[in-house]
Motif scaffolding. Structure first.
Motif, PDB file in Angstrom:
ATOM      1  N   LEU A  46       0.853  -1.189   0.000  1.00 43.30           N
ATOM      2  CA  LEU A  46       0.000   0.000   0.000  1.00 43.30           C
ATOM      3  C   LEU A  46       0.889   1.239   0.000  1.00 43.30           C
ATOM      4  CD1 LEU A  46      -2.552  -1.291   2.661  1.00 43.30           C
ATOM      5  CD2 LEU A  46      -2.737  -1.418   0.163  1.00 43.30           C
ATOM      6  N   SER A  47       0.864   1.972  -1.093  1.00 45.91           N
ATOM      7  CA  SER A  47       1.835   3.050  -1.289  1.00 45.91           C
ATOM      8  C   SER A  47       1.409   4.377  -0.710  1.00 45.91           C
ATOM      9  CB  SER A  47       2.123   3.219  -2.789  1.00 45.91           C
ATOM     10  OG  SER A  47       0.939   3.563  -3.494  1.00 45.91           O
ATOM     11  N   ALA A  76       2.221 -11.600  -2.239  1.00 47.40           N
ATOM     12  CA  ALA A  76       2.784 -10.796  -3.331  1.00 47.40           C
ATOM     13  C   ALA A  76       2.651 -11.503  -4.671  1.00 47.40           C
ATOM     14  CB  ALA A  76       4.244 -10.487  -3.033  1.00 47.40           C
ATOM     15  N   VAL A  77       2.728 -12.837  -4.664  1.00 44.12           N
ATOM     16  CA  VAL A  77       2.587 -13.601  -5.903  1.00 44.12           C
ATOM     17  C   VAL A  77       1.222 -13.378  -6.531  1.00 44.12           C
ATOM     18  CG1 VAL A  77       2.517 -15.952  -6.846  1.00 44.12           C
ATOM     19  CG2 VAL A  77       4.260 -15.330  -5.162  1.00 44.12           C
ATOM     20  N   ARG A  78       0.241 -13.090  -5.702  1.00 44.52           N
ATOM     21  CA  ARG A  78      -1.129 -12.910  -6.208  1.00 44.52           C
ATOM     22  C   ARG A  78      -1.251 -11.680  -7.110  1.00 44.52           C
ATOM     23  NH1 ARG A  78      -2.749 -17.164  -6.450  1.00 44.52           N
ATOM     24  NH2 ARG A  78      -4.921 -16.517  -6.492  1.00 44.52           N
ATOM     25  N   LEU A  79      -0.282 -10.783  -7.040  1.00 47.82           N
ATOM     26  CA  LEU A  79      -0.331  -9.595  -7.890  1.00 47.82           C
ATOM     27  C   LEU A  79      -0.181  -9.944  -9.366  1.00 47.82           C
ATOM     28  CD1 LEU A  79       1.867  -7.214  -5.726  1.00 47.82           C
ATOM     29  CD2 LEU A  79      -0.593  -7.041  -6.067  1.00 47.82           C
ATOM     30  N   GLU A  80       0.421 -11.092  -9.662  1.00 49.98           N
ATOM     31  CA  GLU A  80       0.624 -11.488 -11.048  1.00 49.98           C
ATOM     32  C   GLU A  80      -0.194 -12.709 -11.433  1.00 49.98           C
ATOM     33  OE1 GLU A  80       4.776 -12.100 -11.498  1.00 49.98           O
ATOM     34  OE2 GLU A  80       5.303 -10.024 -11.034  1.00 49.98           O
ATOM     35  N   ALA A  81      -0.973 -13.254 -10.526  1.00 50.07           N
ATOM     36  CA  ALA A  81      -1.720 -14.486 -10.790  1.00 50.07           C
ATOM     37  C   ALA A  81      -3.171 -14.182 -11.138  1.00 50.07           C
ATOM     38  CB  ALA A  81      -1.654 -15.394  -9.563  1.00 50.07           C
ATOM     39  N   ASP A  82      -3.721 -15.004 -11.984  1.00 48.71           N
ATOM     40  CA  ASP A  82      -5.120 -14.829 -12.397  1.00 48.71           C
ATOM     41  C   ASP A  82      -5.978 -16.029 -12.036  1.00 48.71           C
ATOM     42  OD1 ASP A  82      -4.676 -12.324 -13.636  1.00 48.71           O
ATOM     43  OD2 ASP A  82      -3.859 -13.346 -15.397  1.00 48.71           O
ATOM     44  N   ASP A  83      -5.411 -17.001 -11.327  1.00 45.21           N
ATOM     45  CA  ASP A  83      -6.178 -18.203 -11.009  1.00 45.21           C
ATOM     46  C   ASP A  83      -6.980 -17.991  -9.734  1.00 45.21           C
ATOM     47  OD1 ASP A  83      -3.954 -17.993  -9.502  1.00 45.21           O
ATOM     48  OD2 ASP A  83      -3.351 -20.093  -9.642  1.00 45.21           O
ATOM     49  N   TRP A  90      -8.186  -6.392  -0.933  1.00 47.58           N
ATOM     50  CA  TRP A  90      -6.810  -5.927  -1.024  1.00 47.58           C
ATOM     51  C   TRP A  90      -6.443  -5.541  -2.460  1.00 47.58           C
ATOM     52  CZ3 TRP A  90      -2.712  -9.167  -3.107  1.00 47.58           C
ATOM     53  CH2 TRP A  90      -1.436  -8.589  -2.990  1.00 47.58           C
ATOM     54  N   LEU A  91      -6.788  -6.392  -3.414  1.00 46.26           N
ATOM     55  CA  LEU A  91      -6.473  -6.090  -4.815  1.00 46.26           C
ATOM     56  C   LEU A  91      -7.222  -4.853  -5.303  1.00 46.26           C
ATOM     57  CD1 LEU A  91      -6.321  -9.658  -6.404  1.00 46.26           C
ATOM     58  CD2 LEU A  91      -4.423  -8.073  -6.030  1.00 46.26           C
ATOM     59  N   GLN A  92      -8.445  -4.683  -4.850  1.00 45.78           N
ATOM     60  CA  GLN A  92      -9.196  -3.475  -5.224  1.00 45.78           C
ATOM     61  C   GLN A  92      -8.477  -2.230  -4.723  1.00 45.78           C
ATOM     62  OE1 GLN A  92     -13.061  -4.254  -3.520  1.00 45.78           O
ATOM     63  NE2 GLN A  92     -13.793  -5.387  -5.324  1.00 45.78           N
ATOM     64  N   GLN A  93      -7.952  -2.302  -3.487  1.00 48.16           N
ATOM     65  CA  GLN A  93      -7.205  -1.172  -2.932  1.00 48.16           C
ATOM     66  C   GLN A  93      -5.919  -0.940  -3.723  1.00 48.16           C
ATOM     67  OE1 GLN A  93      -8.134   0.958  -0.852  1.00 48.16           O
ATOM     68  NE2 GLN A  93      -6.517   1.641   0.544  1.00 48.16           N
ATOM     69  N   ARG A 136      -0.422  -2.483  -9.494  1.00 46.23           N
ATOM     70  CA  ARG A 136       0.187  -3.713  -8.989  1.00 46.23           C
ATOM     71  C   ARG A 136       1.699  -3.717  -9.147  1.00 46.23           C
ATOM     72  NH1 ARG A 136      -4.234  -8.548 -10.229  1.00 46.23           N
ATOM     73  NH2 ARG A 136      -6.060  -7.320  -9.615  1.00 46.23           N
ATOM     74  N   GLU A 137       2.211  -3.048 -10.148  1.00 46.41           N
ATOM     75  CA  GLU A 137       3.666  -3.022 -10.338  1.00 46.41           C
ATOM     76  C   GLU A 137       4.346  -2.293  -9.180  1.00 46.41           C
ATOM     77  OE1 GLU A 137       7.031  -1.539 -13.587  1.00 46.41           O
ATOM     78  OE2 GLU A 137       4.887  -1.388 -14.054  1.00 46.41           O
TER      79      GLU A 137
END
Length: 472
Positions: free
Chosen positions: A337-338, A370-377, A388-391, A399-400
């Motif tokens: 969270l930046s 952190a891996v979930r930032l690049e996963a679509d499964d 969390w991803l919505q935030q 995500r980057e």
């Protein structure tokens, strides 16, 4: 070497002059060359036999004046008016050529002092190895801490529950002034000594306070802030100090004493490792509260020389806000969270509840998240992950940016309790290979170490360490 002895120049009732004694066959196990260079001690580093002799206490450090410091302390809530360095010897202070700061050089486990009470003043090798590994790991993790310069095997046995090989650790600290140091003089109603100690501590650690009209109260505020930041760091990385007595509470804001400490494996807010903490006084989730309790004891001492109770209560009440601000900032970065957001605290709380409910490993779970930032499964963390991803997706950089923050804030390697114990037991058999490997990964805890990935793994059920011990 730019050695100094400023604490030894204070009045003589601040310490006891001592002499350390030779040990049978000192052997250097570890020498922190980078720290030695920072301290300007490179000239000592070429001769291992000489290093072993000096940092076992068998030979004096040239230019030093060896003392044992006097202090008191609340131990598990019970006040002991006279503790002091019962197995430690302050050899000297050194002025670093790198940053111009003053550092203590202290031996731990070097033998009897006038403060040893019924102890032998010695240390088993296990606590020496533990503190060397953990203090240096904490430094690499960005946590304010004392550090380790040398570890020496003494060649003599030390009896605790059984005979163990002996060792001496050389500890480096911004100072060894504790809340308990102030309690020592306050309990004796020695206002003159208290004033001397305050003036010395301000000059050494918080010189900006010196010009303030209410400089004692301002000094207290600075110590409150330092302790609040320190405990925020501990809890963000999953560290449990284990013995937060006032004699282990450094006014510099550094982690002091790596006795029955540990890092969380499976997360639980009430986790306790210390074998002597039967009531959970210093459990993981109580550390901020207990730090504030310790600071209240410091306030009681300082009131003897300046200010009213209300003045110190105002400063003491700053602790919680400072702690929370630093803790949630650190946890926010761990979650990628930046930018501060009112929802961040709710997300952090939800994440910790999920870890506790599912009995998940604290350190590893952040890396898995952190891996979930690049996963679509399919989701691993259910409703929390969706929120969390919505935030994350609402933040600048998305995500980057979040992935970069998480990689920098979440270590792959921590001093896992079972790995530290393996290194200790191997060292007892004169095998330092596990110590060397563990020290290698902990020296760069955010980096991959091919071939040493096992040091990032949580313990198997039969490897779990359920209790840790102080070694005294």
């Amino acid at each position: 070497m730019k050695l100094s002895n400023s604490y030894a120049e204070l009045p003589e009732h601040f310490y006891a002059r001592i002499r350390t004694h030779p040990v049978p066959s000192p052997r250097l196990l570890a020498w922190n060359g980078s720290l030695a260079a920072h301290l300007g001690l490179e000239e000592l580093g070429g001769d291992k036999e000489r290093l072993a002799a000096i940092f076992s206490g068998s030979e004096p450090l040239p230019g030093g004046r060896t003392i044992a410091m006097a202090y008191a302390g609340h131990q598990f809530g019970n006040f002991v008016p006279r503790l002091g360095d019962g197995r430690a010897a302050l050899l000297a202070e050194v002025i670093s050529p790198r940053d111009g700061r003053r550092y203590d050089i202290q031996l731990k486990g070097s033998g009897l002092t006038p403060f040893s009470r019924n102890g032998d003043g010695k240390s088993p090798l296990g606590p020496v190895i533990r503190e060397y590994l953990l203090s240096e790991a904490m430094h690499r993790l960005g946590v304010p801490t004392t550090r380790s310069l040398a570890a020496v095997a003494t060649g003599e046995p030390v009896f605790r529950d059984w005979l163990e090989p002996g060792g001496v650790l050389t500890r480096v600290a911004s100072s060894h002034i504790r809340v308990g140091t102030f309690e020592y003089f306050a309990s004796r109603r020695d206002g003159e000594a208290l004033q001397t100690l305050v003036d010395y501590a301000i000059q050494r650690h918080y010189p900006d306070c010196a010009t303030d009209e209410n400089h004692v109260n301002t000094f207290f505020s600075a110590v409150v802030a330092a302790q609040a930041r320190l405990v925020a760091h501990w809890m963000a990385i999953g560290f449990i100090h284990g013995v937060m007595n006032t004699d282990n509470c450094a006014i510099s804001g550094e982690t002091l004493d790596y006795g029955p400490c540990a890092f969380l494996d499976t997360f639980h807010i009430d986790k306790v490792f210390s074998s002597i903490d039967h009531q959970g006084r210093y459990a993981y989730g109580r550390q901020a509260h207990m730090a504030q309790w310790n600071l209240a004891r410091l306030a009681e001492c300082l009131m003897m020389i300046e200010g009213e109770r209300e003045d110190y209560e105002v400063r003491l009440n700053e602790f919680q806000a400072t702690f929370e601000a630093h803790y949630f900032a650190l946890m926010g970065r761990k979650l990628g969270l930046s930018q501060p957001d009112p929802e961040d605290r709710e997300l952090v709380t939800a994440w910790l509840q999920l870890l506790q409910d599912r009995r998940l490993d604290y350190t590893r779970s952040f890396r898995q998240l952190a891996v979930r930032l690049e996963a679509d499964d399919a989701l691993l963390f259910d409703d929390f992950e969706t929120r969390w991803l919505q935030q994350i997706d609402r933040q600048p950089g998305g995500r980057e940016t979040a992935a970069g923050l998480m990689a920098a804030a979440n270590p792959l390697f921590i001093p896992r309790n079972h790995q530290v114990e393996r290194a200790i037991h191997a060292a007892y058999e004169d095998d330092l290979s596990l110590f060397d490997e563990l020290h290698q990964v902990l020296s760069a805890p955010f980096d991959a170490h091919p071939g040493l990935e096992n040091y990032a793994e949580p313990p198997a059920e039969n490897e779990q360490v359920l209790a840790t011990f102080c070694g005294t």
